[in-house]
Design an enzyme around this catalytic site. Sequence first.
Site, mmCIF file in Angstrom:
data_model
loop_
_atom_site.group_PDB
_atom_site.id
_atom_site.type_symbol
_atom_site.label_atom_id
_atom_site.label_comp_id
_atom_site.label_asym_id
_atom_site.label_seq_id
_atom_site.Cartn_x
_atom_site.Cartn_y
_atom_site.Cartn_z
ATOM 1 N N LYS A 227 -3.297 5.742 -3.619
ATOM 2 C CA LYS A 227 -4.396 6.638 -3.293
ATOM 3 C C LYS A 227 -4.127 8.042 -3.814
ATOM 4 C CE LYS A 227 -3.635 5.309 1.035
ATOM 5 N NZ LYS A 227 -2.773 4.150 0.819
ATOM 6 N N ASP B 286 0.833 -1.199 0.000
ATOM 7 C CA ASP B 286 0.000 0.000 0.000
ATOM 8 C C ASP B 286 0.869 1.251 0.000
ATOM 9 O OD1 ASP B 286 -2.829 1.264 0.739
ATOM 10 O OD2 ASP B 286 -1.309 2.238 1.984
ATOM 11 N N HIS C 154 -8.162 9.010 -1.263
ATOM 12 C CA HIS C 154 -7.468 8.915 0.023
ATOM 13 C C HIS C 154 -8.290 9.475 1.184
ATOM 14 C CE1 HIS C 154 -3.138 8.792 1.774
ATOM 15 N NE2 HIS C 154 -4.017 8.477 2.705
ATOM 16 N N TYR D 286 2.355 10.030 0.102
ATOM 17 C CA TYR D 286 3.503 9.468 0.816
ATOM 18 C C TYR D 286 4.819 9.837 0.145
ATOM 19 C CZ TYR D 286 -0.034 6.232 2.768
ATOM 20 O OH TYR D 286 -1.135 5.661 3.356
#
Length: 189
Positions: free
Chosen positions: A73, A43, A106, A48
Amino acid sequence: MAETVESHGARIPLIGLGTWDLRGKSCARTVEEALRLGYRHIDTAAMYRNEEDVGEGLRASGIKRDEVFITTKVWSSDLRARDFERSARDSVKNLKLDSVDLLLIHWPNSSVPLKETVGALCKMKRDGVARHVGVSNFNPALIEEAVKLSTEPLVNNQIELHPYFDQTKTIAASRKAGMTVTAYSPIAR
């Protein structure tokens, strides 16, 4: 293949590696080693800022692409249709993949109509950017609305889930909609 849970044709491995706080070589090495140890669900997310590293770890592992389930996401600041599409395509490009297995919204963003965002999400599935689509951090009311707006099956709701945060209603709403639930922070923070 690892044990999976199924929803609308998606076979999502039960155990996955979350990468939100991993970057650079450490991220790539962690993903590579996790895959070699048997993890089959990785994931990541645009927010990120590690999708390149996740892709590098995937390739370094030597595990065949079709044996690994990749989730990414689109962040809440990119939920307008054009921004959503750009972000999703950038994610696939950063991962150096043809597509992701699961693309999620997200976080919801109340300043962007959900109809617009869900429309863009579904377009990414139709365009082959994602094999499956879903949501993250959606409460029961948003789940119901998203399902009504979606032209593609929503297969998953990724939520914070651990013994210190009651998500009973969200889990029930997700299941009622035919969605699986992915837990993040499963042992709390």
